[in-house]
Design an enzyme around this catalytic site. Structure first.
Site, PDB file in Angstrom:
ATOM      1  N   LYS A  25      48.354  21.151  38.154  1.00  0.00           N
ATOM      2  CA  LYS A  25      47.383  22.417  37.986  1.00  0.00           C
ATOM      3  C   LYS A  25      47.904  23.446  39.203  1.00  0.00           C
ATOM      4  O   LYS A  25      47.602  23.118  40.138  1.00  0.00           O
ATOM      5  CB  LYS A  25      45.904  22.115  38.323  1.00  0.00           C
ATOM      6  N   GLU A  77      50.668  30.071  34.095  1.00  0.00           N
ATOM      7  CA  GLU A  77      50.023  30.474  35.538  1.00  0.00           C
ATOM      8  C   GLU A  77      51.068  30.979  36.296  1.00  0.00           C
ATOM      9  O   GLU A  77      52.405  30.289  36.353  1.00  0.00           O
ATOM     10  CB  GLU A  77      49.328  29.103  36.126  1.00  0.00           C
ATOM     11  N   ARG A  84      34.944  27.167  26.465  1.00  0.00           N
ATOM     12  CA  ARG A  84      35.090  26.162  27.653  1.00  0.00           C
ATOM     13  C   ARG A  84      34.929  24.852  26.831  1.00  0.00           C
ATOM     14  O   ARG A  84      33.885  24.103  26.726  1.00  0.00           O
ATOM     15  CB  ARG A  84      33.973  26.309  28.714  1.00  0.00           C
ATOM     16  N   LYS A 114      40.189  19.733  34.002  1.00  0.00           N
ATOM     17  CA  LYS A 114      40.733  19.846  35.320  1.00  0.00           C
ATOM     18  C   LYS A 114      40.437  18.688  36.061  1.00  0.00           C
ATOM     19  O   LYS A 114      39.234  18.272  35.946  1.00  0.00           O
ATOM     20  CB  LYS A 114      40.479  21.282  35.938  1.00  0.00           C
TER      21      LYS A 114
HETATM   22  P1  AMP Z   1      39.595  26.809  37.099  1.00  0.00           P
HETATM   23  O1  AMP Z   1      39.942  28.201  37.411  1.00  0.00           O
HETATM   24  O2  AMP Z   1      39.375  25.977  38.460  1.00  0.00           O
HETATM   25  O3  AMP Z   1      38.489  26.471  36.225  1.00  0.00           O
HETATM   26  O4  AMP Z   1      40.784  26.024  36.418  1.00  0.00           O
HETATM   27  C1  AMP Z   1      41.367  26.429  35.250  1.00  0.00           C
HETATM   28  C2  AMP Z   1      42.691  27.317  35.533  1.00  0.00           C
HETATM   29  O5  AMP Z   1      43.599  26.603  36.253  1.00  0.00           O
HETATM   30  C3  AMP Z   1      43.263  28.092  34.259  1.00  0.00           C
HETATM   31  O6  AMP Z   1      42.394  29.209  34.125  1.00  0.00           O
HETATM   32  C4  AMP Z   1      44.454  28.336  34.752  1.00  0.00           C
HETATM   33  O7  AMP Z   1      44.638  29.672  35.443  1.00  0.00           O
HETATM   34  C5  AMP Z   1      44.605  27.448  35.960  1.00  0.00           C
HETATM   35  N1  AMP Z   1      45.819  26.510  35.793  1.00  0.00           N
HETATM   36  C6  AMP Z   1      46.874  25.844  36.679  1.00  0.00           C
HETATM   37  N2  AMP Z   1      47.702  25.176  35.927  1.00  0.00           N
HETATM   38  C7  AMP Z   1      47.454  24.658  34.648  1.00  0.00           C
HETATM   39  C8  AMP Z   1      47.884  24.080  33.540  1.00  0.00           C
HETATM   40  N3  AMP Z   1      48.764  23.396  33.592  1.00  0.00           N
HETATM   41  N4  AMP Z   1      47.356  24.388  32.397  1.00  0.00           N
HETATM   42  C9  AMP Z   1      45.929  25.115  32.227  1.00  0.00           C
HETATM   43  N5  AMP Z   1      45.272  25.821  33.397  1.00  0.00           N
HETATM   44  C10 AMP Z   1      46.241  25.736  34.627  1.00  0.00           C
END
Ligand code: AMP
Length: 568
Positions: A259, A309, A426, A432
């Site tokens: 991530k 990303e 969602r 995550k």
């Molecule tokens: P959050 O913003 O904490 O809800 O986490 C989701 C976000 O993580 C996504 O919207 C992406 O911008 C980011 N992200 C980073 N790495 C990844 C990945 N490998 N797959 C999907 N999202 C990712």
């Protein structure tokens, strides 16, 4: 269609909070809207004249709108300003002035939807000499022929503040009801129709287009396709506390990916034309020339839409930098080439929605990932497939999590390999997993009085950790504290506790004798020049009062440093 018909619908929508009623009002309007008017009507219902992802702005600030209202109504600009100060709503001011003017002029030309729409569209892109005058002319032309209610909605639409409480769900249901009423016989058929309308919206991100297609029936909706260079909403993640919980949602084996701590980009490639959009669908192509370059240079596809990303990378050490270090680039309009050199981003591609004009959104993730493997070579520091493993073993995924942390990323995103891409949703296809950091027990050493209806209470609290015998500040927090007493630690309760502890009164701000201890959770610890500890908490929130703890239990700066190191 007359603009008055649309205004009647705005008013009807505004007068009810019931979603079903709103849906019926809208459906009736859509049914009687001719195909040629559909785009204008739907966009105006959404309070805009260009679809989402189209960057053109009307560029009418409050002052210009005030001048247009003044000109159209024959009032002085200062009178308009003073009325605005009273109501805080220029729409209302325009309506009231139009009422007064109405009594004086009798002849009134009917305004058509087309006239309003066209004039508003013309506002966009007007720049340079004489543009203010031309904008004024377009607006006052509308306002002069407008009825009071029409003036209200023209003003609000121009200022992009329509506020009629119309959500995407209601629009979708209304389109379903308007054009498939006969097919809706029970809950199941209603759901099915709503889903196919939703699918059309997912692919186009444009209800105007969906409504026009739905007017032609199922066949029309089935013809909606993803369009290269038009952004769609991105699929969102949910959270899991443990790897096992994540696997329960995704099924096994799952794909676990790093991530990355950057910002999401949707990259559209059409031959040599590359467009880059943010998660909010803003076009940031100009700001990121290196993303355009890497896509053109390395991606092996004639056309594609990638979900990725973009992570900041230190050009010297090649290590990732924190998101806040590159966030300035997103809005930046100048010095772009220099910043692209000093603070470049690396593109980690984790999804593919379209490849050589074929849509992949309905394909299982493992197939989309296979396309990524095929078309994205690994160019470290530039563009590469997101690092991943495929596994059913929680232990192996935990190890991969540790590696992710050591590599300077936030943790993992664990994904269902069989699931389609669900734009804007969602859903549990993407989970995550970031280990939560230890909460801190911090003492409140300062506070700020609130504003407006919160002015009786302190509303923001400066929290500190222990550094030997001193306390050093880690930031300000207001989140987590409740408005109502019965919901937990409230502003009122905290204010009563802290008021006797005031040592220095600096107007809105006060310094406090360290006594009250709270447990604080946060997303991350950052270095900071703002606070005396030289650290700051990202997204802090108060969990509860720790009146069971004494000052010697307050978390130490050493612990803060240790957590900071660990999370890196
Ligand atoms: P959050 O913003 O904490 O809800 O986490 C989701 C976000 O993580 C996504 O919207 C992406 O911008 C980011 N992200 C980073 N790495 C990844 C990945 N490998 N797959 C999907 N999202 C990712």
């Amino acid at each position: 269609m007359e603009y008055a018909d649309l205004v009647a619908v705005y008013e009807a929508l505004d007068s009810t909070s019931k979603r079903l009623e709103k849906t019926e009002i809208l459906a009736e309007l859509l049914r009687k809207t001719p195909a040629a008017e559909m785009e204008r009507v739907v966009l105006l219902l959404e309070g805009r004249v260009y679809p989402a992802g189209d960057d053109r702005e009307l560029g009418v600030a409050k002052q210009l709108m005030q001048r247009a209202i003044a000109t159209a109504s024959g009032m002085s600009p200062s009178k308009v300003e003073s009325e605005w100060k009273k109501t805080g709503d220029l729409g209302e001011v325009a309506e009231n002035f139009a009422k007064k003017k109405r009594q004086q002029t009798l002849s009134q030309q009917e305004l058509s939807v087309k006239k309003v729409f066209d004039n508003l569209q013309k506002l966009a892109g007007m720049e340079g000499q004489g543009s203010v005058e031309r904008k004024m002319q377009l607006l006052s032309e509308l306002l002069i022929s407008a009825s009071p209610k029409e003036a209200r909605y023209i003003t609000r639409t121009t200022l992009q503040q329509l506020r009629i409480g119309l959500g995407a769900g209601t629009m979708r249901d209304a389109i379903a009801l308007a054009f498939f009423e006969k097919e809706i016989t029970d809950i199941a058929s209603k759901k099915e129709i709503q889903e196919i309308v939703q699918e059309g919206y997912d692919l186009s991100n444009d209800f105007a287009l969906v409504a026009a297609a739905a007017k032609k029936g199922r066949k029309g909706l089935a013809e909606i396709e993803l369009r290269i260079s038009i952004p769609i909403k991105v699929m969102l993640a949910i959270k899991a506390e443990t790897v096992e919980a994540a696997l329960e949602k995704t099924g096994k084996p799952a794909e676990a990916e790093f991530k990355f701590d950057g910002f999401r980009v949707q990259i559209h490639k059409d031959g040599d034309i590359v467009n880059v959009f943010t998660r909010r669908l803003d076009n940031v192509t100009q700001q990121f020339p290196e993303i355009v370059h890497h896509t053109r240079e390395f991606v092996k596809a004639k056309s594609c839409i990638l979900d990725a990303e973009a992570v900041g990378i230190n050009p010297k050490t090649k290590k990732y930098v924190a998101f806040q270090d590159i966030s300035q680039r997103i809005k930046r309009k100048y010095d772009i080439a220099r910043l692209a050199k000093e603070l470049p981003v690396e593109v980690n591609v984790f999804d593919c929605l379209s490849y050589n004009k074929k849509s992949y959104v309905k394909e299982p993730f493992k197939k989309r990932r296979a396309v990524i493997e095929k078309i994205i070579p690994s160019k470290k520091g530039k563009i590469l497939p997101a690092r991943r493993i495929v596994s059913s073993d929680p232990g192996e995924i935990e190890d991969f999590f540790k590696l992710a942390k050591q590599s300077g990323t936030e943790g993992l995103v664990i994904k269902n390999r069989e699931a389609p891409y669900k734009p804007g949703a969602r859903v549990g296809h993407m989970i995550k997993y970031k280990r939560t950091l230890e909460n801190l027990d911090l003492v409140i050493v300062g506070a700020e009085w609130g504003e407006g209806k919160r002015s009786e209470w302190m509303s923001s609290f400066t929290v500190a950790c222990r550094d030997g015998k001193k306390y050093v500040e880690l930031g300000k927090v207001g989140t987590g504290i409740k408005e109502k007493e019965k919901e937990g630690l409230s502003f009122k309760e905290l204010t009563e506790m802290l008021t006797p502890l005031v040592t220095k009164d600096k107007g809105k701000e006060v310094e406090l004798k360290p006594k009250v201890i709270v447990e604080v959770a946060y997303e991350e610890i950052q270095k900071s020049q703002t606070y005396s500890s030289k650290y700051a908490l990202r997204f802090p929130r108060v969990l509860r009062l720790r009146d069971d703890k004494s000052l010697s239990d307050v978390s130490s700066i050493h612990l803060v440093e240790q957590i900071y190191q660990e999370q890196r």
